[in-house]
Design a protein around this motif. Structure first.
Motif, short mmCIF file in Angstrom:
data_model
loop_
_atom_site.label_atom_id
_atom_site.label_comp_id
_atom_site.label_asym_id
_atom_site.label_seq_id
_atom_site.Cartn_x
_atom_site.Cartn_y
_atom_site.Cartn_z
N GLY A 85 -0.73 3.63 -2.48
CA GLY A 85 -1.82 4.46 -1.94
C GLY A 85 -1.39 5.91 -1.76
N GLY A 91 -10.38 4.54 7.03
CA GLY A 91 -9.59 5.60 6.38
C GLY A 91 -9.43 5.42 4.87
N TRP A 92 -9.45 4.16 4.40
CA TRP A 92 -9.25 3.87 2.97
C TRP A 92 -10.24 4.62 2.09
CZ3 TRP A 92 -13.53 1.50 0.68
CH2 TRP A 92 -14.48 0.96 1.58
N ILE A 115 -8.74 5.10 -6.77
CA ILE A 115 -8.15 5.68 -5.56
C ILE A 115 -6.98 6.56 -5.99
CG2 ILE A 115 -6.90 5.20 -3.41
CD1 ILE A 115 -8.50 2.73 -3.01
N THR A 137 -2.74 7.81 0.57
CA THR A 137 -2.76 8.09 2.01
C THR A 137 -1.82 7.13 2.71
OG1 THR A 137 -4.68 6.68 2.13
CG2 THR A 137 -5.11 9.03 2.16
N ASN A 144 -11.27 7.56 2.28
CA ASN A 144 -10.97 8.98 2.05
C ASN A 144 -10.33 9.25 0.69
OD1 ASN A 144 -11.98 9.54 4.53
ND2 ASN A 144 -10.00 9.35 5.57
N TRP A 178 0.83 -1.20 0.00
CA TRP A 178 0.00 0.00 0.00
C TRP A 178 0.87 1.26 0.00
CZ3 TRP A 178 -4.79 1.40 -1.01
CH2 TRP A 178 -5.20 2.67 -0.63
N ASP A 206 -3.19 5.66 8.16
CA ASP A 206 -4.41 6.45 7.99
C ASP A 206 -5.47 5.71 7.19
OD1 ASP A 206 -3.03 8.36 9.31
OD2 ASP A 206 -2.45 9.48 7.50
N SER A 207 -5.05 4.64 6.53
CA SER A 207 -6.01 3.91 5.70
C SER A 207 -6.68 2.78 6.46
CB SER A 207 -5.30 3.33 4.49
OG SER A 207 -4.68 4.36 3.79
#
Ligand code: ADP
Length: 871
Positions: free
Chosen positions: A558, A569-570, A602, A560, A572, A554, A564-565
């Motif tokens: 990702g 959180g994912w 994402i 973020t 967001n 990730w 935080d995910s």
């Protein structure tokens, strides 16, 4: 001249008539010359004494003073007078004592000399005796009063003084015999009793009240300060004017009596409230007394008259017989009787085992046996406690833990079987063994230095120790709890008890657990490594949908941070267009447990959106509950791009192909007509074949065009209301000529009109029919039927061809899907017809499905609402 005789006669008559005993003596030898009957009566003599000297007539006077006295009167001429003189006279031959008041009076003769003595006597014997008797009685009374501790008092009310006897003074605490005014006497009365005493005195002194003075009160000794209870009785004497001139009575000390009564009351109270059960019965067995506890025990109400109860209320028949015939007879005066008796509650009939002691009760005055006292102790709590104790002992005995009990020096008093087995000690060796011998040296030292002092202050200790096996010498680690045991009465520690658990199994288990844990740790690390090394993003979620793990992948992809995910959180970083569908699908899966599959965009590290294919499956426990979700995110941005390129290409290609094909088709049709007209049937037939291939090509290009439209979301629908039945008939009519082998049979029972896209529905039916023909080359019939399906239109096409295996059944509706196998090339096609059909049906709000048996045939069905709306 006087006649002496006549004078004597008269004199004699006078004396005789005298009311007092009278005698006249004459001469120095005191001769009786005259005596009246009263005197003779006193002397108990008759007239024969006349003329005799007195000492002859009354010889008993010898030794008494009277003759001497008389002679003295003769000589002196002086009258002798005396009172209450004692004289011993004969009466009925017996000497008796008499008392007289008498006078010897000399009477002179004519010559002036004493010629006679005139003796008068009054017998006061009775009076004197009575007085003596009175004095005796008085003395006796005083004696008896004082011996009874009774004092007498006499109040002179007029002069306000009291005459008290010694006892009385003593009771009021006065010493000596000083004069005591009434007020001083009053001041000795206890202040609490004084008003009552005053009132009683007032009442007693009231002539009209006729009140006896009878009162009990306390005195506080004037001199000695002692408190005494006295009982005072008295009476007032009134004069004619009704005035009390005297108020007298007795007082006696009842302090002892009051105290005895108080003691008696206290004793009764003690007995009454005693927890033991006490009863008293007379010798006939009649109950006289029963204390509260006894009543409660045998179910007698406080209000009940116990004298009406009978012994059979309190025993069952057998016990009653034993008590009456045996026990009561065994009660002896010295020892009473003591033993076990089972009483019975009168109300509940519950048997009550009791320890009963009987005693005989004697009248203290007469010594006669007047009753039997019984004292019963309810043994139930004891029996229960004993049973519990026994149970406890059994539990300890059979406990698998090491249990022992030692004196303060460590001498073993008890050790249970588990304990003996643990340290390999024989039962007969327990008594001689010392706990310091079967604890390791280290433990013994700790016991001495730490544990024993702590036990003596805190009463308990627990912690790890070591035992030593008495045969093998093996050190056995244990967890021990020690308790101090104190003497019930003195409270002093006498022993300590211990319970120990063999820690070896636990330690072995812990070791195995540690090993297992480190193995697991390794596996987890491996798995983490594995998860981190796969190209996909891997994650797990709790059953509630919160992500609790995401692999390192990730971090590369990702936008973020990994931390935080986690949780939710994912979401967001999701593309706002994709978020609602993603959340809806995730919550649907969480609720139903269905696999989660979705594509969404994402943001990546550069802030650009990338497409992800997200899949997750639930892990269930044995009970079928979801314990975790395992998910993967696969980056499909490139596939998506390729797809788009393909769609674009297909769109352009099919669109560009469509125009020339239409032209070729038009030319071919013209050519066919020209050949037919010129009679060139052979060429016309060839062009006809070309025409059919052009139709196929057209339909393939049409399909490709449809697919590109679907992918781009540009598939258009034209809504109209039409006769469904007629549409089906028309399609059959169009398709039937394309086959010579198959006969299309129809059973059309749905006759209603539909509102929808007539052409697109026609396209679907055509597709199903052409497939049915294509995939049943050996069959010669196809069945098409329609029916009302819960108010919707349902259409099915059944063939008897090759069928589809169950695992492939649902895939046939996917884009470009063709059932692979050896027959693949036998049946031409792109694998788009069913995909387009299902898109059309779904978009019109209907459903499409297939039932099939491989080798037997398939039935493809769809249902459509009567009124379809554009979605
Ligand atoms: P195709 O152009 O290959 O016919 P379709 O989308 O119409 O494409 O069909 C997809 C696949 O479904 C076919 O390749 C075939 O394997 C299977 N199929 C469709 N209809 C039938 C049927 N009536 N019987 C057996 N298999 C069928």
């Amino acid at each position: 001249m006087t006649n002496p005789f006549a004078e004597a006669q008269q004199f004699n008559a006078l004396i005789q008539a005298s009311p007092v005993a009278t005698a006249i003596y004459t001469g120095p030898d005191v001769t009786i010359c005259m005596v009246n009957q009263l005197m003779l009566n006193l002397w108990d003599r008759d007239a024969a004494v006349i003329g005799k000297p007195l000492e002859k007539a009354l010889p008993e006077l010898e030794g008494q003073p009277f003759i001497g006295l008389l002679k003295n009167v003769f000589q002196t001429g002086e009258t002798y007078e005396t009172r209450e003189s004692k004289a011993e006279l004969l009466r009925d031959g017996q000497l008796r004592t008499f008392y007289f008041d008498f006078t010897y009076k000399p009477i002179p003769g004519p010559d002036g000399k004493i010629a006679y003595i005139f003796h008068t006597a009054v017998d006061i014997t009775q009076m004197v005796e009575a007085r003596n008797q009175l004095a005796d009685t008085k003395e006796w009374l005083t004696l008896s009063l004082s011996s009874a501790g009774t004092g007498t008092w006499d109040l002179d009310t007029l002069n306000n003084t009291v005459r008290w006897d010694a006892r009385c003074r003593e009771l009021f605490g006065f010493a000596g015999d000083e004069h005591i005014p009434y007020d001083a006497a009053l001041s000795c009365i206890h202040p609490a009793d004084e008003p009552a005493v005053r009132q009683a005195v007032i009442n007693a002194l009231n002539p009209k009240a006729d009140d006896q003075y009878d009162i009990r009160y306390r005195t506080i000794g004037q001199k000695d300060g002692r408190l005494r209870w006295v009982h005072c009785k008295g009476k007032a004497y009134f004069n004619g004017e009704g005035l009390a001139y005297r108020f007298a009575g007795t007082v006696y000390d009842i302090t002892e009596e009051v105290h005895a009564r108080q003691r008696e009351r206290q004793l009764l109270r003690l007995v009454d409230d005693n927890a033991n059960h006490m009863t008293i019965a007379d010798m006939s067995g009649q109950l006289i007394y029963m204390n509260h506890a006894a009543k409660h025990l045998v179910g007698v109400l406080e209000t009940e008259d116990i004298t009406l109860l009978s012994a059979k209320d309190f025993y069952d028949a057998e016990e009653l017989a034993r008590v009456q015939n045996t026990i009561l007879k065994q009660i002896t005066e010295e020892d009473g009787w003591k033993g076990l008796i089972t009483l019975r509650n009168k109300i509940t009939k519950e048997p009550i085992p009791c320890e009963v002691s009987y005693m005989l009760i004697r009248d203290p005055e007469t010594g006669e046996v007047i009753g039997r006292g019984a004292n019963a102790r309810d043994l139930r709590p004891e029996i229960k406690a004993k049973a519990e104790l026994k149970l406890l002992a059994t539990i300890v005995d059979i406990s698998e833990d090491f249990c022992n009990y030692c004196d303060l020096d460590g001498g073993t008093l008890y050790m249970n079987a588990a304990g003996r087995q643990l340290i390999g000690l024989k039962e007969q060796d327990i008594k001689g063994s010392n706990m310091f011998a079967y604890h390791s040296a280290d433990s013994s030292r700790v016991i001495h230095e730490v544990i024993l002092p702590q036990l003596l202050t805190d009463g308990r200790w627990s912690g790890p120790l070591e035992l030593v096996h008495q045969q093998t010498g093996e050190i056995i680690p244990i967890h021990k709890q020690l308790f101090i045991i104190c003497d019930e009465f003195t409270g002093k520690p006498v022993a300590f008890a211990g319970i120990a658990r063999d820690l070896r199994p636990e330690l072995t288990f812990r070791k195995a657990l540690d090993e297992r844990n480190s193995e697991l740790q390794n596996t987890v690390q491996e798995l983490n490594f594995l998860a981190d090394s796969v190209p996909s993003v891997v994650w797990t979620s709790k059953p509630d949908g919160n992500l609790d793990y995401i692999n390192q992948r990730w971090n590369e992809r990702g936008g973020t941070a990994l931390e935080d995910s986690l949780g939710t959180g994912w979401a967001n970083g999701l593309h706002p267009d994709d978020l609602p569908a993603a959340l809806a699908a995730w919550s649907e899966s969480l609720q139903t447990g269905n696999p989660y599959q979705i594509e969404f965009r994402i943001k990546d590290k550069k802030g650009e959106y990338r497409w992800w294919l997200v899949r997750a499956l639930p892990l269930r426990n044995e009970a079928g509950e979801i314990v975790k979700w395992y998910g993967t995110n696969t980056d499909i941005t490139e596939q998506k791009e390729l797809q788009r390129q393909k769609d674009d290409f297909l769109g352009i290609a099919s669109h560009e192909l469509k125009t020339p094909i239409t032209s070729i088709k038009a030319y071919a049709q013209v050519m066919q007509k020209l050949f037919l007209r010129s009679g060139d049937n052979r060429n016309a037939d060839l062009v006809g074949k070309m025409n059919r291939q052009i139709n196929r090509l057209n339909s393939l290009v049409g399909d490709l065009l449809d697919v590109t439209k679907i992918s781009a979301g540009r598939l258009q629908f034209n809504y109209e209301t039409f006769d469904f039945n007629q549409l089906v008939e028309e399609v059959i009519e169009d398709v039937q000529p394309t086959t010579t082998k198959h006969l299309i049979k129809k059973a059309l029972s749905f006759k209603k009109e539909l509102t929808g896209d007539r052409d697109r529905i026609s396209q679907v039916i055509t597709n199903l029919l052409t497939n049915a023909i294509k995939y049943s080359p050996e069959a010669n019939e196809i069945i098409i039927y329609t029916e009302d399906y819960n108010g919707e239109a349902k259409l099915c096409v059944q063939d008897f061809g090759i069928g589809i295996s169950s695992e492939k059944k649902d895939k046939v509706f996917e884009q470009f899907y063709r059932v692979s196998g050896t027959q693949e090339y036998t049946f031409p096609g792109l694998g788009l017809g069913l995909y387009i059909s299902s898109e059309i049906i779904n978009r019109l709000g209907g459903k499409i499905w297939v039932t099939s048996v491989e080798g037997k045939g398939s039935t493809f069905c769809f249902s459509l609402p009567v009124k379809q709306l554009s979605i």
